[in-house]
Structures are given as structure tokens and as C-alpha cells.
Design a protein around this motif. Sequence first.
Motif, PDB file in Angstrom:
ATOM      1  N   ASP A   1       0.835  -1.202   0.000  1.00  0.00           N
ATOM      2  CA  ASP A   1       0.000   0.000   0.000  1.00  0.00           C
ATOM      3  C   ASP A   1       0.873   1.257   0.000  1.00  0.00           C
ATOM      4  N   TYR A   2       0.705   2.067  -1.026  1.00  0.00           N
ATOM      5  CA  TYR A   2       1.561   3.252  -1.180  1.00  0.00           C
ATOM      6  C   TYR A   2       1.378   4.258  -0.050  1.00  0.00           C
ATOM      7  N   HIS A   3       0.204   4.272   0.588  1.00  0.00           N
ATOM      8  CA  HIS A   3       0.008   5.187   1.717  1.00  0.00           C
ATOM      9  C   HIS A   3       1.045   4.914   2.801  1.00  0.00           C
ATOM     10  N   THR A   4       1.269   3.631   3.074  1.00  0.00           N
ATOM     11  CA  THR A   4       2.240   3.229   4.091  1.00  0.00           C
ATOM     12  C   THR A   4       3.644   3.668   3.713  1.00  0.00           C
ATOM     13  N   VAL A   5       4.037   3.396   2.477  1.00  0.00           N
ATOM     14  CA  VAL A   5       5.398   3.707   2.022  1.00  0.00           C
ATOM     15  C   VAL A   5       5.644   5.211   2.008  1.00  0.00           C
ATOM     16  N   LEU A   6       4.719   5.977   1.436  1.00  0.00           N
ATOM     17  CA  LEU A   6       4.915   7.421   1.351  1.00  0.00           C
ATOM     18  C   LEU A   6       4.877   8.088   2.724  1.00  0.00           C
ATOM     19  N   ARG A   7       4.017   7.598   3.596  1.00  0.00           N
ATOM     20  CA  ARG A   7       3.982   8.181   4.946  1.00  0.00           C
ATOM     21  C   ARG A   7       5.295   7.964   5.678  1.00  0.00           C
ATOM     22  N   GLU A   8       5.906   6.812   5.459  1.00  0.00           N
ATOM     23  CA  GLU A   8       7.218   6.557   6.084  1.00  0.00           C
ATOM     24  C   GLU A   8       8.269   7.514   5.528  1.00  0.00           C
ATOM     25  N   LYS A   9       8.249   7.739   4.215  1.00  0.00           N
ATOM     26  CA  LYS A   9       9.206   8.670   3.595  1.00  0.00           C
ATOM     27  C   LYS A   9       8.981  10.095   4.116  1.00  0.00           C
ATOM     28  N   LEU A  10       7.736  10.501   4.194  1.00  0.00           N
ATOM     29  CA  LEU A  10       7.419  11.848   4.658  1.00  0.00           C
ATOM     30  C   LEU A  10       7.796  12.038   6.124  1.00  0.00           C
ATOM     31  N   ALA A  11       7.601  10.983   6.922  1.00  0.00           N
ATOM     32  CA  ALA A  11       7.984  11.063   8.337  1.00  0.00           C
ATOM     33  C   ALA A  11       9.494  11.248   8.470  1.00  0.00           C
ATOM     34  N   LEU A  12      10.259  10.556   7.658  1.00  0.00           N
ATOM     35  CA  LEU A  12      11.718  10.708   7.672  1.00  0.00           C
ATOM     36  C   LEU A  12      12.121  12.113   7.238  1.00  0.00           C
ATOM     37  N   LEU A  13      11.428  12.623   6.239  1.00  0.00           N
ATOM     38  CA  LEU A  13      11.725  13.963   5.746  1.00  0.00           C
ATOM     39  C   LEU A  13      11.391  15.018   6.807  1.00  0.00           C
ATOM     40  N   GLU A  14      10.276  14.840   7.492  1.00  0.00           N
ATOM     41  CA  GLU A  14       9.916  15.764   8.578  1.00  0.00           C
ATOM     42  C   GLU A  14      10.952  15.708   9.697  1.00  0.00           C
ATOM     43  N   GLU A  15      11.397  14.508  10.018  1.00  0.00           N
ATOM     44  CA  GLU A  15      12.403  14.343  11.064  1.00  0.00           C
ATOM     45  C   GLU A  15      13.696  15.063  10.684  1.00  0.00           C
ATOM     46  N   PHE A  16      14.072  14.957   9.421  1.00  0.00           N
ATOM     47  CA  PHE A  16      15.277  15.640   8.938  1.00  0.00           C
ATOM     48  C   PHE A  16      15.121  17.161   9.077  1.00  0.00           C
ATOM     49  N   ILE A  17      13.962  17.664   8.702  1.00  0.00           N
ATOM     50  CA  ILE A  17      13.700  19.101   8.806  1.00  0.00           C
ATOM     51  C   ILE A  17      13.775  19.560  10.254  1.00  0.00           C
ATOM     52  N   HIS A  18      13.174  18.786  11.143  1.00  0.00           N
ATOM     53  CA  HIS A  18      13.142  19.178  12.565  1.00  0.00           C
ATOM     54  C   HIS A  18      14.518  19.075  13.211  1.00  0.00           C
ATOM     55  N   THR A  19      15.351  18.212  12.689  1.00  0.00           N
ATOM     56  CA  THR A  19      16.720  18.113  13.206  1.00  0.00           C
ATOM     57  C   THR A  19      17.476  19.418  12.972  1.00  0.00           C
ATOM     58  N   HIS A  20      17.245  20.017  11.825  1.00  0.00           N
ATOM     59  CA  HIS A  20      17.933  21.259  11.472  1.00  0.00           C
ATOM     60  C   HIS A  20      17.156  22.508  11.899  1.00  0.00           C
ATOM     61  N   HIS A  21      15.845  22.366  11.992  1.00  0.00           N
ATOM     62  CA  HIS A  21      14.986  23.484  12.427  1.00  0.00           C
ATOM     63  C   HIS A  21      14.021  22.953  13.494  1.00  0.00           C
ATOM     64  N   PRO A  22      14.497  22.836  14.721  1.00  0.00           N
ATOM     65  CA  PRO A  22      13.706  22.219  15.790  1.00  0.00           C
ATOM     66  C   PRO A  22      12.336  22.858  16.015  1.00  0.00           C
ATOM     67  N   HIS A  23      12.213  24.116  15.728  1.00  0.00           N
ATOM     68  CA  HIS A  23      10.953  24.809  16.010  1.00  0.00           C
ATOM     69  C   HIS A  23      10.036  24.895  14.781  1.00  0.00           C
ATOM     70  N   ALA A  24      10.474  24.299  13.704  1.00  0.00           N
ATOM     71  CA  ALA A  24       9.647  24.325  12.492  1.00  0.00           C
ATOM     72  C   ALA A  24       8.371  23.511  12.698  1.00  0.00           C
ATOM     73  N   ARG A  25       7.318  23.937  12.048  1.00  0.00           N
ATOM     74  CA  ARG A  25       6.045  23.213  12.109  1.00  0.00           C
ATOM     75  C   ARG A  25       5.797  22.565  10.750  1.00  0.00           C
ATOM     76  N   THR A  26       5.311  21.334  10.789  1.00  0.00           N
ATOM     77  CA  THR A  26       5.054  20.591   9.551  1.00  0.00           C
ATOM     78  C   THR A  26       3.762  19.796   9.668  1.00  0.00           C
ATOM     79  N   LYS A  27       3.171  19.551   8.520  1.00  0.00           N
ATOM     80  CA  LYS A  27       1.990  18.669   8.448  1.00  0.00           C
ATOM     81  C   LYS A  27       2.059  17.945   7.118  1.00  0.00           C
ATOM     82  N   SER A  28       2.091  16.616   7.170  1.00  0.00           N
ATOM     83  CA  SER A  28       2.203  15.834   5.937  1.00  0.00           C
ATOM     84  C   SER A  28       0.896  15.116   5.630  1.00  0.00           C
ATOM     85  N   MET A  29       0.726  14.787   4.371  1.00  0.00           N
ATOM     86  CA  MET A  29      -0.477  14.051   3.959  1.00  0.00           C
ATOM     87  C   MET A  29      -0.232  13.304   2.657  1.00  0.00           C
ATOM     88  N   VAL A  30      -0.971  12.209   2.506  1.00  0.00           N
ATOM     89  CA  VAL A  30      -0.906  11.384   1.301  1.00  0.00           C
ATOM     90  C   VAL A  30      -2.325  10.991   0.909  1.00  0.00           C
TER      91      VAL A  30
END
Length: 377
Positions: free
Chosen positions: A104-133
Amino acid sequence: MNVLSFQQQVREYAHSIGIDKIGFASATPFIDLKARLIQQQQLNYQSGFEEEDVTLRTEPTLLLEDAKSIIAIALAYPSKMLNAPQGKKGARRGIFCRASWGVDYHTVLREKLALLEEFIHTHHPHARTKSMVDTGELSDRAVAERAGIGWSGKNTNIITPEFGSYVYLGEIITDITFIADEPIEDECLDCRLCIDVCPTGAIVQAGQLNAKRCIAFLTQTKDTLPDEFRTHLGNRIYGCDTCQTVCPKNKRKHNLIHKEFFPDPEIAKPLLEPLLTMSNKQFKQDFGHVSGSWRGKKPLQRNAIYALAHFKEESAIPTLTEVLQKDTRPVIRGAAAYAIGKIDAPASKAILEQALQKEQDKEVLEEIEKGLSFITK
């Protein structure tokens, strides 16, 4: 760290985790889209699966306060099945659309987006994000178009130069200001193959889809299908790829990239007859991991029955008779009655006449009568 430098880091990280395309867009309202969506509602062209509130679909700041940018991603999926089994008389097969091959692509893309959000927050701890698929409020296609992932084809699919339209889409809304990418120029030009070959005429005109006539939508409904659509299903049991397979931009785009999307041939092209009497447990075990299972087994079983009618598969008559006599769901019994009549086997008339005496559901009785009207033997 300046914006441009960080943006490049985000791109590189995205590619390192298997994201095939990434683009950046502003989070300003989608004004043109809003007008189109309102028109779709007025025409009753929407599927009913999407977010009903047009404002939520077109104003990112309502989904994330102070949103500045949207990061769009795309993952390519296969258009070619290796070692595809062939259906034959006595062992007919159905087909899932390519977007439901593999995990199911929802599962795969959500995992990728979660990793991308984590990367963003590592460099910008106070950044706000919301992902969707797919099931989020925003239109994935509108975001992808604005972010330069691809252009919106006449069939309303996003078409990328690299992978054609065989891509899954997702996005992250953020309050970080990124530099927006340029949209890609529409390359459909005067081609209208997708419009001309749509089995049900669902593509009303370039860029406008009547979702209620689209086979991809119809295969996901749970009620009895209107007569005019049944013969158009062929052996499709979930989704439809016709407007993609005829697209010149998809020629030679096989996209054998992500193993998680490689199809299991026995699941992507399953035998039809075993589907009809499959238990919930077996269905979940065999099909639970694919996106095409999200509506449960009922729509797939109904479509499988129509497919057997399409093939006029006489060997399925005993199983269809069992379904007609024993299944507790009127939609499925009705489909079986229709199929038994359409197949027009020597025993069809007697089977339906017997069912006519015992059946009490009005809708099923109508389908039995319809089945009898097909019989010539």
C-alpha cells in the motif's frame, strides 16, 4: 544556514531515502483550483471520497497556521508486471490497477514523509510541519503541479517527464519559507487519446473528470452497479489504467525501481472464482497489504462476479449458484444472478427460476429477472 543551502540539503536527503522527485511550492491559496472544485460540486462530478470543504482543500494556512511552503514528493511505481500469469478458460483472472500493486503506497509514502519531517526538525527544531498522502485535505495533484513535479494531463493525472504518470504523490506543509520551483510546461499539446478511449466517457473534456463515471471510482463503490457500467469493467476488479496505458508520455516507462511496489502476480492478477467465497480472514491475509483492499472484499467480489459474466465462464456456474443461494449480502446475490443469466449456461434458467421462488429481497429479485432476460438456451 541560508534557505537555499538548506533546501538543497532537503533535496539531497529526500533522494537518499528513495524519494524520486521533490519540489517546493508556496502555500498561498489555490484560487483557480477552488473555482474548479466548486464547479465540480455543482455538476455533481466529485467522487465523494474527497474532502467536501473546498476551502480546506485550497487554503493551506487553514491546515497549518502560518504555512509558508509546501514540499511535494513523488515515488514512481511499476507499469510492467514480470511473469504475469495468464487467465484461461476455467481459470479466469481479474486485474488490480498498477497503483494497487505491491505494498500500500500510503504506508510507504507516509514513512518517507515522516523521515523527511524528522530531517527538517533536526535542522529546524521549532519548524512546524503537516504531511499528507491521498486522503488529506489538499489536492495532491494541484500541489505537485505547482511544485514542478509534473504537469496536469488531460486525464487529470500528473505526468512527469521521467516516470510518466505512474507516480504516487504526497506533500508536507511547513512554516519554513523555501524558494518555489517553477511549474513544468504542459506537454499534452493536441493529443486527446485519453479522452477518446475512456471506456465510460468519464473525461468530460481536457482536465475535467466526472468521477462518478470513472471505472477507478466505480470499482470502489459497494452498491449494485448501474447496468451501463457493468460491461465496461471487463476483468478489472480494482481501478482502471486505460487513460494511462494509452498516454504517449507513458511509453516505455516501466519504473521497476522500488521493490516494495513490485506486484505479486497472484495478488495483482488473482483468480476470480476463489475470491467469491473467500473468508474475511483469508482476504486480509492475501490482500490486506495492498491499497485496493481499503474498501473491504465486497466491492472486489462484486467486480469479480461481473468479470466472470464478462468472460461467460460456464465453469463458474456452481460457485455462482452457491453465492446466489447462500451469501447474506443482497448486492452479491444480485450480481451472481446477473452473471448466471449473462453466462447463459444450460442450467442457468433452472437455477434462476428456483432462486426466484425463494428470494425475498426486492433488488435481488430484479437482478434475477434481469438474468432470466439474457437466457436464450
